[in-house]
Design an enzyme around this catalytic site. Structure first.
Site, PDB file in Angstrom:
ATOM      1  N   ARG A  10       0.825  -1.189   0.000  1.00 22.54           N
ATOM      2  CA  ARG A  10       0.000   0.000   0.000  1.00 22.54           C
ATOM      3  C   ARG A  10       0.869   1.252   0.000  1.00 22.54           C
ATOM      4  O   ARG A  10       1.863   1.330   0.720  1.00 22.54           O
ATOM      5  CB  ARG A  10      -0.829  -0.063   1.278  1.00 22.54           C
ATOM      6  CG  ARG A  10      -1.479   1.217   1.668  1.00 22.54           C
ATOM      7  CD  ARG A  10      -2.175   1.045   3.005  1.00 22.54           C
ATOM      8  NE  ARG A  10      -2.843   2.289   3.315  1.00 22.54           N
ATOM      9  CZ  ARG A  10      -3.893   2.384   4.132  1.00 22.54           C
ATOM     10  NH1 ARG A  10      -4.365   1.302   4.710  1.00 22.54           N
ATOM     11  NH2 ARG A  10      -4.445   3.544   4.372  1.00 22.54           N
TER      12      ARG A  10
ATOM     13  N   ASP B 234       0.132   5.410   0.646  1.00 21.40           N
ATOM     14  CA  ASP B 234      -0.911   6.325   1.108  1.00 21.40           C
ATOM     15  C   ASP B 234      -1.258   7.377   0.062  1.00 21.40           C
ATOM     16  O   ASP B 234      -0.488   7.610  -0.874  1.00 21.40           O
ATOM     17  CB  ASP B 234      -0.424   7.066   2.357  1.00 21.40           C
ATOM     18  CG  ASP B 234      -0.531   6.204   3.597  1.00 21.40           C
ATOM     19  OD1 ASP B 234      -1.274   5.213   3.559  1.00 21.40           O
ATOM     20  OD2 ASP B 234       0.154   6.533   4.586  1.00 21.40           O
TER      21      ASP B 234
ATOM     22  N   ARG C   3       7.258   7.990   7.301  1.00 23.43           N
ATOM     23  CA  ARG C   3       6.843   9.387   7.527  1.00 23.43           C
ATOM     24  C   ARG C   3       7.003   9.787   8.993  1.00 23.43           C
ATOM     25  O   ARG C   3       7.289  10.950   9.293  1.00 23.43           O
ATOM     26  CB  ARG C   3       5.397   9.579   7.046  1.00 23.43           C
ATOM     27  CG  ARG C   3       5.297   9.482   5.520  1.00 23.43           C
ATOM     28  CD  ARG C   3       3.870   9.388   5.033  1.00 23.43           C
ATOM     29  NE  ARG C   3       3.076  10.518   5.482  1.00 23.43           N
ATOM     30  CZ  ARG C   3       1.748  10.593   5.333  1.00 23.43           C
ATOM     31  NH1 ARG C   3       1.091   9.591   4.749  1.00 23.43           N
ATOM     32  NH2 ARG C   3       1.103  11.642   5.753  1.00 23.43           N
TER      33      ARG C   3
END
Lengths: 275, 275
Positions: free
Chosen positions: A54, A56, A208
């Protein structure tokens, strides 16, 4: 027949990679384009695209990998031309996503489960004034940062650790134990910083949150050692904030033999090849 | 008081650098923003911005230089804060243009006439499939090119030559004799090519016609030696086509002492400095 795609996309106008109802995602634009190019009737069983992992909303990719299956009764394996499929898809897809390569892979290849490493780069511009050319790809910070202190902090990252402190709360069932193969902050000059990190997998928002913590270290809001302290504690509240998605880019996904070079194979020179 | 600006812009949505009636140009957006930030009444003599040189519609810059004058009765030299002017301008300008630096310069500095060298980079992506991240900054070519042949061709470029063969017909009165300080084609891998060239000045479309010729050499439509033949002939018809504007970027403008480091000076720490 199983097909792998090497994908590049600019994350800005995607609501992430995974299909979500009524949202524009990487998976959904591919699942919409593929049946058209492959001339598969939409009434058939829907074609499902599996991504390596995945990304974001807002996160970019230059080396995302996906796979999907084409039923043998639809396309004859002997006349299938990977290059023509790539051109066809890129003729349909918007300018912010591209199929860079297409390969026929063994049926046991899996874009997500076969992957052994994901490599990401997080790009920062530390400069007094904003940059038009980097507006979509860099995290822009105006206050001068202590890059040496940030580099010192990254030393603790490589190796096997529990990254629970760098994980956003969500329903993610993945193990918090990650094997980080490397983590380096490069100073490219003129305020350009590149944080490169590779691991077998990442927990949700891990890069992040690491970058958010490094930025606080660079701004002298916290000590370089505090990254290690947060890592050891396993407590989210000891790490920094989540840095913006726009600086992050998935650059490469690594597979073990026999899948190590799936995209290196020469494109088949089929009848449909216009070269 | 004379002020110099270091500018960055993405050329895509500009009709070039020079003011043209009813068109969005680099000069016109600056001449519109400056009186606002400087609180100069629009009824006064219009403020004129002089650029180091013209960039065509679609051409980018990371190191364009401009200058303009502020009448002394409007702003007191002793309280003027260059950094605050940069922030103010960037608060008004669109995301595709930025004032990277502002400096107070001697009154005899001239962005165009004081310049002794302009450095440009022309970026090419030679790849089977298009790239979303490079869509605005690279000339995309799908057919594989012979980079070695292109590099061989560039050898004749450095030195003093008459570049009439690489000049588009226009009313340009500039001498066709240019001193090329360097001209190099770098192969960055993965199909990324960078053609870097620096000269005292360039004739109209010179770099784009050189690149258009190099691309034809790379595609084996012409011999590597044909670039030199065209150069020696001075005949436009012996050179190749004009490559697209979107690959070209003005990266730096060089000035001699005492202007060599006009933007290196530390920003004045005035009252308005929010740091």
């Amino acid at each position: 027949m199983r097909i792998a795609l090497l994908l590049e996309y600019l994350g800005k106008d995607f609501s992430g990679s995974q299909a979500q109802k009524d949202l524009r995602t990487v998976q959904s634009v591919l699942e919409h384009a593929l049946p058209t190019v492959l001339r598969i009737k939409k009434t058939k069983k829907p074609l499902r695209v599996i991504l390596s992992g995945r990304t974001d909303a807002g996160v970019h990719a230059t080396g995302q990998v996906a796979h999907f299956d084409i039923p043998d009764q639809i396309i004859d394996r002997n006349v299938f031309d990977a290059q023509v499929l790539a051109w066809g898809l890129n003729g349909i897809l918007s300018a912010d996503i591209s199929v860079r390569k297409v390969a026929v892979v063994p049926d046991d290849f899996h874009a997500r489960y076969s992957a052994i490493q994901r490599q990401y780069i997080y790009r920062i511009l530390n400069s007094e004034q904003r940059s038009p050319l980097f507006q979509n790809t860099h995290y822009f910070l105006r206050t001068p940062m202590d890059v040496k202190a940030m580099q010192e902090a990254t030393i603790c990252l490589p190796g096997r650790h529990d990254f629970s402190a760098f994980k956003s709360t969500n329903s993610d069932k993945v193990s918090p134990i990650c094997d980080v193969d490397y983590a380096k902050l490069l100073n490219l000059g003129e305020g350009e910083l590149e944080f490169s990190i590779a691991a077998n997998h990442f927990v949700y928002n891990m890069i992040r949150i690491i970058v958010g913590t490094l930025v606080e270290i660079g701004l002298k809001k916290r000590n370089p050692k505090s990254l290690k302290t947060a890592l050891m504690s396993g407590e989210r509240k000891l790490a920094g904030p989540t840095a913006p998605a726009s600086g992050l880019c998935l650059v490469s996904v690594k597979y073990p033999p026999p899948y190590a070079n799936i995209f290196a194979q020469k494109a088949k020179q089929g009848k449909g090849d216009i070269k």
